[in-house]
Design a protein around this motif. Structure first.
Motif, PDB file in Angstrom:
ATOM      1  N   LEU A  23       0.865  -0.853   0.402  1.00 30.37           N
ATOM      2  CA  LEU A  23       0.710  -0.056  -0.051  1.00 30.37           C
ATOM      3  C   LEU A  23       0.902   0.975  -0.039  1.00 30.37           C
ATOM      4  O   LEU A  23       2.030   1.540   0.867  1.00 30.37           O
ATOM      5  N   GLU A  24       0.565   2.078  -0.863  1.00 30.63           N
ATOM      6  CA  GLU A  24       1.093   3.644  -0.833  1.00 30.63           C
ATOM      7  C   GLU A  24      -0.098   4.699  -0.587  1.00 30.63           C
ATOM      8  O   GLU A  24      -0.730   4.454  -1.191  1.00 30.63           O
ATOM      9  N   VAL A  25       0.772   5.938  -0.768  1.00 31.29           N
ATOM     10  CA  VAL A  25      -0.220   7.295  -0.667  1.00 31.29           C
ATOM     11  C   VAL A  25      -0.767   7.532  -1.942  1.00 31.29           C
ATOM     12  O   VAL A  25      -0.080   7.326  -2.789  1.00 31.29           O
ATOM     13  N   GLY A  26      -2.129   7.484  -1.662  1.00 28.86           N
ATOM     14  CA  GLY A  26      -2.356   7.693  -2.625  1.00 28.86           C
ATOM     15  C   GLY A  26      -3.472   6.182  -3.447  1.00 28.86           C
ATOM     16  O   GLY A  26      -4.451   6.568  -4.531  1.00 28.86           O
ATOM     17  N   ASP A  27      -3.586   5.354  -3.675  1.00 29.06           N
ATOM     18  CA  ASP A  27      -3.828   4.198  -3.354  1.00 29.06           C
ATOM     19  C   ASP A  27      -5.256   4.244  -2.667  1.00 29.06           C
ATOM     20  O   ASP A  27      -5.783   4.795  -1.915  1.00 29.06           O
ATOM     21  N   VAL A  28      -6.266   3.665  -3.425  1.00 29.42           N
ATOM     22  CA  VAL A  28      -7.092   3.743  -3.274  1.00 29.42           C
ATOM     23  C   VAL A  28      -8.208   2.175  -3.495  1.00 29.42           C
ATOM     24  O   VAL A  28      -7.073   1.753  -4.332  1.00 29.42           O
ATOM     25  N   ILE A  29      -9.085   2.132  -2.663  1.00 34.53           N
ATOM     26  CA  ILE A  29      -9.665   0.928  -2.675  1.00 34.53           C
ATOM     27  C   ILE A  29     -11.349   0.952  -2.741  1.00 34.53           C
ATOM     28  O   ILE A  29     -11.626   1.904  -1.531  1.00 34.53           O
ATOM     29  N   LYS A  30     -11.521   0.586  -3.497  1.00 33.17           N
ATOM     30  CA  LYS A  30     -13.762   0.406  -3.616  1.00 33.17           C
ATOM     31  C   LYS A  30     -14.327  -0.412  -3.370  1.00 33.17           C
ATOM     32  O   LYS A  30     -13.302  -2.065  -4.335  1.00 33.17           O
ATOM     33  N   ALA A  31     -14.985  -1.095  -2.809  1.00 37.70           N
ATOM     34  CA  ALA A  31     -15.942  -2.114  -2.445  1.00 37.70           C
ATOM     35  C   ALA A  31     -17.582  -2.011  -2.780  1.00 37.70           C
ATOM     36  O   ALA A  31     -18.033  -0.724  -2.924  1.00 37.70           O
ATOM     37  N   TRP A  32     -18.291  -2.656  -3.738  1.00 40.63           N
ATOM     38  CA  TRP A  32     -19.713  -2.147  -3.891  1.00 40.63           C
ATOM     39  C   TRP A  32     -20.689  -3.419  -3.060  1.00 40.63           C
ATOM     40  O   TRP A  32     -19.917  -4.497  -3.184  1.00 40.63           O
ATOM     41  N   GLY A  33     -21.966  -3.414  -2.749  1.00 41.68           N
ATOM     42  CA  GLY A  33     -22.519  -4.109  -2.211  1.00 41.68           C
ATOM     43  C   GLY A  33     -24.404  -3.799  -2.592  1.00 41.68           C
ATOM     44  O   GLY A  33     -24.112  -2.479  -2.894  1.00 41.68           O
ATOM     45  N   VAL A  34     -25.025  -4.342  -2.546  1.00 40.54           N
ATOM     46  CA  VAL A  34     -26.348  -4.744  -2.362  1.00 40.54           C
ATOM     47  C   VAL A  34     -27.557  -4.239  -1.250  1.00 40.54           C
ATOM     48  O   VAL A  34     -26.977  -5.331   0.048  1.00 40.54           O
ATOM     49  N   TYR A  35     -27.675  -2.865  -0.845  1.00 43.75           N
ATOM     50  CA  TYR A  35     -28.242  -3.156   0.318  1.00 43.75           C
ATOM     51  C   TYR A  35     -29.528  -3.660   1.344  1.00 43.75           C
ATOM     52  O   TYR A  35     -30.171  -3.469   0.329  1.00 43.75           O
ATOM     53  N   LYS A  36     -30.275  -4.829   1.717  1.00 41.36           N
ATOM     54  CA  LYS A  36     -31.485  -5.202   1.991  1.00 41.36           C
ATOM     55  C   LYS A  36     -32.894  -4.256   2.753  1.00 41.36           C
ATOM     56  O   LYS A  36     -33.072  -2.915   1.800  1.00 41.36           O
ATOM     57  N   ASP A  37     -32.180  -3.975   4.156  1.00 39.73           N
ATOM     58  CA  ASP A  37     -33.358  -2.923   4.989  1.00 39.73           C
ATOM     59  C   ASP A  37     -32.650  -2.683   6.431  1.00 39.73           C
ATOM     60  O   ASP A  37     -31.101  -3.422   6.522  1.00 39.73           O
ATOM     61  N   VAL A  86      -7.729  -7.627   1.201  1.00 39.61           N
ATOM     62  CA  VAL A  86      -8.726  -7.145   1.613  1.00 39.61           C
ATOM     63  C   VAL A  86      -9.622  -7.893   1.562  1.00 39.61           C
ATOM     64  O   VAL A  86      -9.943  -8.967   0.798  1.00 39.61           O
ATOM     65  N   ALA A  87     -10.684  -7.622   2.420  1.00 40.04           N
ATOM     66  CA  ALA A  87     -11.547  -8.574   2.805  1.00 40.04           C
ATOM     67  C   ALA A  87     -12.903  -8.304   3.086  1.00 40.04           C
ATOM     68  O   ALA A  87     -12.782  -7.303   4.258  1.00 40.04           O
ATOM     69  N   LEU A  88     -14.087  -8.240   3.231  1.00 42.19           N
ATOM     70  CA  LEU A  88     -15.492  -7.871   2.710  1.00 42.19           C
ATOM     71  C   LEU A  88     -16.337  -8.942   3.384  1.00 42.19           C
ATOM     72  O   LEU A  88     -16.145 -10.607   3.879  1.00 42.19           O
ATOM     73  N   HIS A  89     -17.024  -8.231   5.267  1.00 46.87           N
ATOM     74  CA  HIS A  89     -17.354  -9.550   5.901  1.00 46.87           C
ATOM     75  C   HIS A  89     -18.839  -8.906   6.208  1.00 46.87           C
ATOM     76  O   HIS A  89     -19.100  -7.490   5.880  1.00 46.87           O
ATOM     77  N   GLY A  90     -19.937  -9.639   6.894  1.00 42.26           N
ATOM     78  CA  GLY A  90     -20.786  -9.016   7.827  1.00 42.26           C
ATOM     79  C   GLY A  90     -22.024  -9.510   6.465  1.00 42.26           C
ATOM     80  O   GLY A  90     -22.275  -9.661   5.661  1.00 42.26           O
ATOM     81  N   GLY A  91     -22.877  -8.481   6.733  1.00 41.24           N
ATOM     82  CA  GLY A  91     -24.417  -8.734   6.403  1.00 41.24           C
ATOM     83  C   GLY A  91     -24.948  -9.873   6.300  1.00 41.24           C
ATOM     84  O   GLY A  91     -24.848 -10.981   7.117  1.00 41.24           O
ATOM     85  N   SER A  92     -26.844  -9.674   6.136  1.00 46.77           N
ATOM     86  CA  SER A  92     -27.482 -10.622   6.488  1.00 46.77           C
ATOM     87  C   SER A  92     -28.947 -10.392   5.516  1.00 46.77           C
ATOM     88  O   SER A  92     -29.232  -9.179   5.106  1.00 46.77           O
ATOM     89  N   ASN A  93     -30.079 -11.127   5.485  1.00 52.81           N
ATOM     90  CA  ASN A  93     -31.602 -11.639   5.286  1.00 52.81           C
ATOM     91  C   ASN A  93     -31.706 -10.907   4.072  1.00 52.81           C
ATOM     92  O   ASN A  93     -32.350  -9.159   3.888  1.00 52.81           O
ATOM     93  N   GLY A  94     -30.369 -10.491   2.761  1.00 54.27           N
ATOM     94  CA  GLY A  94     -30.590 -11.097   2.464  1.00 54.27           C
ATOM     95  C   GLY A  94     -29.654  -9.650   1.250  1.00 54.27           C
ATOM     96  O   GLY A  94     -29.362  -9.567   0.209  1.00 54.27           O
ATOM     97  N   PHE A  95     -28.559  -9.192   2.151  1.00 55.78           N
ATOM     98  CA  PHE A  95     -26.888  -8.112   1.820  1.00 55.78           C
ATOM     99  C   PHE A  95     -26.350  -9.154   1.024  1.00 55.78           C
ATOM    100  O   PHE A  95     -26.477  -9.780   1.315  1.00 55.78           O
ATOM    101  N   GLN A  96     -25.522  -7.906   0.172  1.00 60.11           N
ATOM    102  CA  GLN A  96     -25.194  -9.022  -0.916  1.00 60.11           C
ATOM    103  C   GLN A  96     -23.411  -8.098  -0.778  1.00 60.11           C
ATOM    104  O   GLN A  96     -23.862  -7.065  -1.031  1.00 60.11           O
ATOM    105  N   TRP A  97     -22.257  -8.245  -0.238  1.00 62.82           N
ATOM    106  CA  TRP A  97     -21.300  -7.883  -1.041  1.00 62.82           C
ATOM    107  C   TRP A  97     -21.068  -8.656  -2.620  1.00 62.82           C
ATOM    108  O   TRP A  97     -21.514 -10.067  -2.729  1.00 62.82           O
ATOM    109  N   THR A  98     -20.808  -7.230  -3.318  1.00 63.52           N
ATOM    110  CA  THR A  98     -20.509  -7.665  -5.063  1.00 63.52           C
ATOM    111  C   THR A  98     -19.890  -7.254  -5.606  1.00 63.52           C
ATOM    112  O   THR A  98     -19.382  -7.977  -6.805  1.00 63.52           O
ATOM    113  N   ALA A  99     -18.912  -6.272  -5.663  1.00 65.03           N
ATOM    114  CA  ALA A  99     -17.396  -5.666  -6.654  1.00 65.03           C
ATOM    115  C   ALA A  99     -16.512  -5.454  -5.580  1.00 65.03           C
ATOM    116  O   ALA A  99     -16.827  -4.550  -4.174  1.00 65.03           O
TER     117      ALA A  99
END
Length: 549
Positions: free
Chosen positions: A47-61, A155-168
């Protein structure tokens, strides 16, 4: 590296039907990709200064359990834990190194999420902190770098329930070996200029993240005039016609289009679009599958006319993220230096400084895997070696007036400043001692929760001599308490100020009107409602009265 140098690394040889596999293998983990929870996705660079990490998900409620984005190291080391807890209206920032360290909680609300809509989390790596963004807006607090960035491994994506999804997920890009493909980050509406003409066999590859309900989005190969399209690959998902439209455009407008059924896109998931340049036509791919028929070059167009790639459109969170050029020709060109430029200004006016001059690896630039230039790209020499005059220590000038309060109620701050200019430090003298600004509290009175607005219509055309010309305004509290009706006035707005204020007539509950009487030419103007409480004026938007004969 300039554009020509960068694109020269994008060389490669593509073989017929192996197109999709070749590009995807060479650019693996170098662009946005589909992701899921509980998987540690490896970082292929420090990791260096200026690096960017992006994550996308779909929220349920709001029944969704907490979920997080994590920059992790070996074992249980967690450099950054961005933990969303919508059921508690909070996001928690923390790190774990044998134990959880003191957490940071920036302001956050579950209302930032929308049911079944994608969202984006962005982490920007800075020198001593991480900045976190949600759907493009920066969180109110940053998180300090508490563990060495060099210890980050995945990089790890964790958690969510009831239809929530990490996607990208999109990770910082490692420099790939010179060869068949070179990706680089891009963005919607950015013009990605080509350093030289396209040729038969070249491939343009673009990646993005799809959002259900998105407006149409497209990939375009453009001429120098950005109104001329060599090819326009336009995806039109529902509620549009559910088609892919291929077309071109020149001075006389759009040509006859070709249409093919829209391929499958999944909410929140990454997708890939490729345009392969063939002899006299283009072949289009989505996620490795050919889309419909080939699209022919149109009359008056040639590949060498293409100057840049334009990625446009999208909504509801859909975004273009990456772009790559893969070249068919692999002729090695080693780099050569240009002549040195002019010497820079000296770094010091006296006492000995340095100045530098540069040359660039552009004569020629390395291309198609050719070697970089050999030797230094800069030279440095001494300058201004004469002795410096006597130093002058800095002194502060007078304080400025207090600034306006940051808020009208509920407690704000005012600031006054002074500058180190009496005298300014010179010739290596010391800076001023003491604070250059002071702050104090202001407007600590309770805020009034009020709705004050103009009722439709906000433009009235009133004939001279008529009686029914009545601007109407609403004044009420947001929580239902009664207002002081005697504090309501309707005023004329003149040069940004309220003048000629009069008591209004009631026009129903919480509504007030200005009864003009028989319309005269002098009634023309702009009016607004003004409510005064505890010495503070609250103003509505305006109603314009036009007097017509």
């Amino acid at each position: 590296m300039n554009r020509r140098s960068m694109f020269a690394l994008l060389c490669g040889i593509l073989v017929g039907g192996a197109l999709a596999g070749v590009v995807r293998d060479n650019l693996k983990d170098a662009h946005v990709f589909n992701a899921q929870a509980t998987v540690g996705y490896p970082l292929h660079k420090k990791l260096e200064v200026g690096d960017v990490i992006k994550a996308w998900g779909v929220y349920k409620d709001h029944t969704t359990a907490k979920f997080s984005v994590n920059i992790k190291g070996s074992g249980s080391l967690n450099l950054l834990h961005v933990d969303f807890r919508p059921y508690k209206d909070v996001v928690v920032l923390n790190n774990y190194n044998g134990r959880w360290i003191k957490e940071v909680r920036p302001a956050f609300s579950r209302n930032n999420f929308a049911a079944n809509k994608i969202f984006e989390v962005k982490i920007v790596v800075l020198e001593n902190r991480y900045e976190i963004f949600f759907n493009g807006k920066k969180l109110s607090l940053d998180f300090p770098v508490r563990d060495s960035r060099d210890s980050a491994t995945n990089v790890a994506l964790h958690g969510g329930s009831n239809g929530f999804q990490w996607t990208a997920l999109q990770l910082p890009k490692a420099q790939p070996p010179a060869g068949k493909g070179f990706p680089f980050a891009t963005a919607t509406a950015k013009k990605n200029f080509l350093p030289y003409s396209l040729s038969v066999g070249d491939v343009i590859t673009a990646w993005g993240v799809y959002a259900t309900g998105s407006a149409k989005f497209n990939l375009n190969l453009m001429m120098e005039n950005d109104a001329y399209f060599m090819i326009h690959v336009d995806f039109r998902p529902p509620p549009h016609e559910n088609k892919v439209v291929l077309n071109s455009k020149k001075q006389n407008g759009w040509e006859t289009e070709l249409r093919t059924p829209l391929p499958t896109f999944v909410n929140g998931r990454a997708f890939e679009v490729q345009v392969k340049c063939l002899d006299g036509e283009f072949e289009i791919y989505q996620n490795g599958k050919v889309l419909g028929s080939r699209f022919p070059y149109r009359s008056g167009f040639a590949l060498e006319d293409v100057k840049f790639v334009w990625l446009l459109g999208g909504s509801e969170g859909m975004v273009w993220t990456d772009l790559a050029l893969t070249l068919a020709k692999a002729n090695r060109v080693d780099g050569g230096y240009s002549a040195f430029g002019a010497w820079s200004d000296c770094s010091a006016d006296c006492g000995g400084g340095t100045q530098t001059r540069f040359r660039t690896c552009t004569n020629p630039a390395p291309a198609n895997g050719g070697a970089d230039c050999v030797g230094d790209s800069s030279e440095t020499r001494g300058c201004n070696t004469q002795a410096c005059p006597r130093p002058v220590n800095g002194g502060y000038g007078d304080w400025s007036d207090w600034s306006e309060c940051t808020v009208e109620c509920g407690g704000g701050t005012q600031t006054k400043t002074r500058t180190c200019t009496n005298p300014a430090p010179a010739n290596g003298g010391k800076d001023c001692v003491g604070d250059s600004s002071k702050t104090r509290e202001c407007n600590r009175g309770k805020c009034v929760e009020l709705i004050i607005k103009a009722n439709d219509p906000t433009v009235l055309d009133c004939p001279i001599g008529k009686w029914q010309c009545r601007p109407i305004f609403t004044v009420k509290r947001t929580k239902g308490e009664e207002i002081n009706e005697d504090a309501v006035k309707i005023c004329r707005l003149v040069n940004g100020k309220s003048e000629d204020c009069v008591e209004p007539k009631k026009a129903g509950k919480e509504k007030f009107l200005l009864k003009l009487g028989k319309v005269e030419a002098s009634h023309a103007g702009v009016y607004m409602a003004v409510y005064t409480e505890d010495g503070v004026e609250y103003k509505s938007d305006t109603i314009t009265v036009n007097v017509i004969s």
